[in-house]
Each structure stands twice: as structure tokens, then as C-alpha cells.
Design a protein around this motif. Sequence first.
Motif, short mmCIF file in Angstrom:
data_model
loop_
_atom_site.label_atom_id
_atom_site.label_comp_id
_atom_site.label_asym_id
_atom_site.label_seq_id
_atom_site.Cartn_x
_atom_site.Cartn_y
_atom_site.Cartn_z
N UNK A 3 0.73 -1.32 0.41
CA UNK A 3 -0.22 -0.09 -0.21
C UNK A 3 1.07 2.20 0.22
N UNK A 4 2.13 1.23 0.19
CA UNK A 4 3.02 2.43 -0.22
C UNK A 4 3.84 2.48 -1.47
N UNK A 5 2.72 2.04 -2.52
CA UNK A 5 3.30 1.65 -4.06
C UNK A 5 3.44 2.91 -4.47
N UNK A 6 4.47 3.51 -5.44
CA UNK A 6 4.61 4.11 -6.38
C UNK A 6 5.22 4.14 -7.55
N UNK A 7 5.07 4.37 -8.16
CA UNK A 7 5.33 4.68 -9.80
C UNK A 7 6.68 5.02 -9.85
N UNK A 8 7.90 4.65 -10.25
CA UNK A 8 9.39 4.97 -10.79
C UNK A 8 9.28 4.97 -12.23
N UNK A 9 8.75 4.01 -12.78
CA UNK A 9 8.97 3.93 -14.61
C UNK A 9 8.11 3.89 -15.40
#
Length: 481
Positions: free
Chosen positions: A305-311
Motif C-alpha cells: 500500500x506504499x506503492x509508487x510508480x517510478x518508470x
Amino acid sequence: MTSPGLALFTGPVGAAMRTVPPLLSPAAPVAQAIEAMRAADESSVIVVDEAGRAVGILTERDVLRRVAFRLPADAPVSAAMSAPVRSVPQDERLYRAVGLMRAHGLRHLPVVDGKGRPLGMLRRFETYAAASARLLAAVETLARGDDEAGFAATRAAQAGLARTLLDEGLPAAEVIGVVSEINLDIHRWVVERALAVAGPPPVPFTLLVMGSAGRGESQLAPDQDNGLILQDYDDARHGEVDAWFIPFAEDLNRRLEAAGFPLCKGHVMARNPVWRKTLTQWKAQVTLWAERRSPVALLFGDIAFDFRPVWGDAQPAAALREHLKRTLAAHPVFLAALAAEDAKMTVGLSFWGGFRDDEPDRPGVRTDLKRSGLMPLVSATRLLALKHGVAETGTRARLAALAQLGPVSQAEAEGLAAAFERLAGALLRQQLDDVAAGRPPGTLVELPALPRAEQAAIRAAMKRVASFQKGVVSSFGGGVW
């Protein structure tokens, strides 16, 4: 207060570049180049081809070395220019550009668009003016190379960078943010290298990072927590998609390991099909976790739930975040179950207020400041953020958002942010000491060995975190579900 040198590490080159200098063709006479520099009050001109792409550069230094008394005024600028020209894209991090300038002794570095056309110029004197000599030396260690060995060297150099930033007066939380951003840059570079080998993917995808990386709170020893969101596709293409993404994900995780990010022991990585799905499948998985509330679902939720897009395209991650928000609103009992699990992470203080010994088999008292200090705060803040639909993933950003919404007062948010800074700083300094002593950076800190004032401040921070955690768990029914 943020150090003025911080921009060297977190900002794009566009924030520091000046307007583009005069542009000339390779056939233009050197006399015209010199006059163009004089008229524009610039110290260089960029030489471009017919498509407008930078192919060379002529600086005042080149004029002194190659033109004066050596070339006639009508000689083509191509005879005096430096070529090929080194340049950086407009979205490059400034610390990489500074490292490149220092490594190659460059005084000028053109900034170009995706087609190689000049957009502006970095000048060494102006760029360096924002940073101290120690920061510049630290930057130089980060620009190692564009392969996994170079990325691993960049990872290894982060300890020196972190120590320099702390000594420069940058708050520990900001230092951790810088380290995290550099780690995310390495992830992006590794994806590009893996794609260069694998070729174009059959469907677009987005790389997610989770856990501490997703929060922007990586310390000096992060492992891999990552996954892929694939664009939805027809079932008939399943074999084709798997045939490409299975080896790609394996290669991606191997490259990240070679770049200094150990494989996740819990297998939270793109190579695991659980963490490599289409957007529709990700949504279904989140819904299933919320409905079943199994121990595995709670563990996965705590990480994911702490996901974040980086590419890749960020929109699928935003869509998944919105689905998560709706799902948790419809299944509040899942958050109560998470609260019950998170309540098991108690703050590292004894009944009498002393520091808990998390390594009783060794002499001395060592407290795990990550699990017994930071994580109770991180987890409690996450619970409230999820409950109130806060999109931010960083702990301090979540506290600020919660203060705006009202579940946390402004004073409490500021106090908890200060507690985060105190605990994160003590942990980071311990990890730096570990590295300096030739040990792997760990999470155990011998708190009684610290100065009394520091002990008192850490104890106060832990008490604040314990009180906050207790209040949050109680707000979910005491963690009973």
C-alpha cells in the motif's frame, strides 16, 4: 532549513541551466562564432547539424587554444570545435550532470531535448556556486558509470554522501529522501538497460516500488520491493505477453541485485507473478485481500500500500490508488485487521521507561530503531492515511495531509514529524558508523552509549510514537476484528 546544495541532488538540470547560447552550423566561420559570443555575452556557442542537433561546442577556451594565431578568421567552426559534444537531457538529475562535469573537467554542458536539440547550458562556475567543496566531492562519487557495476558504486558511495549532507546541516529525513531519490534513479536506469536487451514490450508497463522505497524513506541497506502493472490485453495474447515479461522481470531483478539492491527475501519482486499483473488483475487482487483478510493478505497489504510508480506511465498507479481507496472504504474491517497486526510492533521502551534490549544475547543494550521506533510510527500513520483516502505515501507527507484533513492536529503532526526526524537520524548515524567500521549497515543502536541529552530526546520521541500508535489502534476498535 534545507541546505542550498540539496538542489544538486534532487532537482532536474532545467532548474540550473541558463538560456541556450548562440547556435551555428559547422560551416560557419570562426570569426562569426567569436562575434556571436561577444554579442550575446556568452562564453560558448553550440554547433548544430541541419536537424538542429548538437554536434560540437566552441568555447572561449577553445578560441584561445585552437583559433588564436592558428586558424584564419574564415576557417569553419568545425575545425576548432570540440566534438563530439557531451550533453545531458533536460530531465537529468543535476547531481549526475555535476558529476559528469567534474569527472571530465567540463566548463560547459549543453542541455538537450529528446532529439538532441539544445535547450540551454550548464556552466560550471554557476552550477558549483550552490554547493560546498565537500558536497561537490560527494557528487563526483555518484557519477560512476551507466552499467550495473557503476550503479553499485553509486549505491556504495551513498554513505559518504549522507555523511556529508548531515555534516552540512541537512535534516536526517531530508538526507534519507536524497538517498531514496538516487535509488529510484538507479531503478529507472536499470529498466532502460534491461529494455535495451529485451526490446520493445508487447504491452506498456509501469514499474512500482513499495515499502520504504515507495515512501521515499530508504535507509542505507534497502532490498528490492517492486512490481509491474501491465496494460490490460486480450486473453489470446497471454502466451506472447508471458514469453516477454517472465525473462524481462528475471533480468530486471538480477540487474537490480547487481546494482546493489539485494533480492527481497519475501519475494516481493517483479519476477513473482503475484507482483506482476495487469491493472485489472491488480484491482482484483486488492479486492481479494480486503475481503479475505488472511495473514498473507495483511502482510502483502502492509508492503504494497506504499506503492509508487517510478518508470512508465503513472496513470495506472493512480487508478490503482483510487481503487484501493474505494475498496478500503467498503471494507473497513480490513484496516481494523491491519491495526491489530501493526499493534504487535511495540515501541522499544521498557515498562520503566528504559530502552528495550532487542539483542539480549550480546553484551550491552541494543534497540532496533527501525522495528521498535520508526515502524510503529510509519504503520500508524499509514493506517490513518488509508482510512482517510490520503494519496501521499511518505510518512511526513501523510502527517501533513492528515493535519489538513483534521484527524491529526497541526501540533501533533509537527511533533510526530520531529519524532520521525529524531529516530531516523539516530538510525542513519548508526548505519554510517557501521559502514565506516566495515560492517553492513544495520538497525540496532546502542542507545545507552549516546549522550544523555540525545537519549532523553529519543526516549521522548518514542513515548510520543507509542501514544500516537495506541490512539490510532484504539480508533479502529482496539485492533479487534
